[in-house]
Design an enzyme around this catalytic site. Structure first.
Site, mmCIF file in Angstrom:
data_model
loop_
_atom_site.group_PDB
_atom_site.id
_atom_site.type_symbol
_atom_site.label_atom_id
_atom_site.label_comp_id
_atom_site.label_asym_id
_atom_site.label_seq_id
_atom_site.Cartn_x
_atom_site.Cartn_y
_atom_site.Cartn_z
ATOM 1 N NE ARG A 293 28.909 -22.505 25.016
ATOM 2 C CZ ARG A 293 29.189 -21.898 26.904
ATOM 3 N NH1 ARG A 293 28.242 -20.898 26.549
ATOM 4 N NH2 ARG A 293 30.388 -22.753 26.824
ATOM 5 N NE ARG B 107 46.048 4.116 22.456
ATOM 6 C CZ ARG B 107 44.936 5.319 22.522
ATOM 7 N NH1 ARG B 107 44.415 6.420 22.709
ATOM 8 N NH2 ARG B 107 44.737 5.380 21.400
ATOM 9 C CG HIS C 227 50.317 8.185 29.312
ATOM 10 N ND1 HIS C 227 49.712 7.345 28.759
ATOM 11 C CD2 HIS C 227 51.114 9.356 28.660
ATOM 12 C CE1 HIS C 227 48.943 8.001 27.248
ATOM 13 N NE2 HIS C 227 50.324 8.841 27.646
ATOM 14 C CE LYS D 260 47.716 3.437 34.753
ATOM 15 N NZ LYS D 260 48.462 4.335 33.436
ATOM 16 C CG HIS E 5 50.755 1.121 31.265
ATOM 17 N ND1 HIS E 5 50.320 1.925 29.828
ATOM 18 C CD2 HIS E 5 51.571 0.296 30.882
ATOM 19 C CE1 HIS E 5 49.719 0.387 29.076
ATOM 20 N NE2 HIS E 5 50.542 -0.463 29.765
ATOM 21 C CE1 TYR F 215 46.435 1.740 29.570
ATOM 22 C CE2 TYR F 215 44.408 1.162 28.053
ATOM 23 C CZ TYR F 215 46.024 1.493 28.291
ATOM 24 O OH TYR F 215 47.039 2.150 27.359
ATOM 25 C CG ASP G 155 47.154 11.791 33.387
ATOM 26 O OD1 ASP G 155 47.919 10.917 33.227
ATOM 27 O OD2 ASP G 155 46.240 11.620 32.118
ATOM 28 C CG ASP H 169 50.525 10.205 24.161
ATOM 29 O OD1 ASP H 169 50.444 11.177 25.790
ATOM 30 O OD2 ASP H 169 50.812 9.139 24.015
#
Length: 187
Positions: free
Chosen positions: A26, A61, A64, A73, A120, A133, A144, A171
């Site tokens: 499957r 990215r 952060h 995380k 990260h 995440y 943040d 960023d």
């Protein structure tokens, strides 16, 4: 069927988790998290939120983190491939300022555990890369932030041509490592 395996990495507290994966006619089935198995492997993780990113090839990215109440995380790729990077930002750690990169791919069935106190980021190596995440701790919009991906004090070697990399405006405006030293995160 293959059970979870936890592989400790050289940056204290970080690890790669080889997830449970089963395949038959499957298709496949992968389990990303089971609290008791993680706890038995030394990972105390209580899920607060989950989100997904979809990235094109050459997107970078990060790096952060939250300055206050940093999150742990658990990151996984379900489609595509990334070069995932973590940086130890804990001033009292023996591995402070060190970074490492791990390739994560949808066909590899593994996740990266990023402890509190780390930055990260990642570079997408394929189009339509889908990353999941799972975060421990509440999101704190006010703190943040992050450090630029190309900060020379960190010296991260990204596996993409930086002249072709795609970034968000946010960023590109992140602080450098020296700014972080003057105002580090509160653990």
């Amino acid at each position: 069927m293959k059970a979870f395996q936890i592989e400790k990495l050289e940056l204290e507290g970080s690890c790669v988790i080889h997830n449970f994966f089963s395949k038959d006619s499957r298709g496949g089935f992968m389990k990303l998290f089971e609290r008791d198995i993680y706890a038995a492997g030394g990972i105390d993780f209580a899920l607060n939120e989950t989100f997904v990113t979809v990235s094109s090839r050459n997107v970078i990215r990060g790096l952060h983190f939250q300055r206050n109440r940093p999150q742990a995380k658990l990151v996984s790729v379900v489609q595509g491939k990334v070069w995932d990077v973590i940086v130890d930002l804990r001033p009292d750690s023996d591995t402070f300022r060190q970074w490492l990169g791990v390739e994560l791919g949808g066909d590899q069935h593994k996740s990266l555990y990023v402890p509190r106190g780390f930055a990260h980021g990642f570079a997408a190596l394929e189009d339509q890369t889908i990353m999941v995440y799972q975060c421990q701790g509440a999101y704190d919009k006010e703190t943040d932030t992050g450090i630029r991906f190309d900060d020379p004090d960190l010296g991260i070697r990204w596996p993409v041509d930086l002249t072709e990399a795609i970034h968000s405006e946010r960023d590109l405006e992140l602080m450098n490592f020296q700014e972080y030293i003057r105002n580090p995160m509160v653990l």
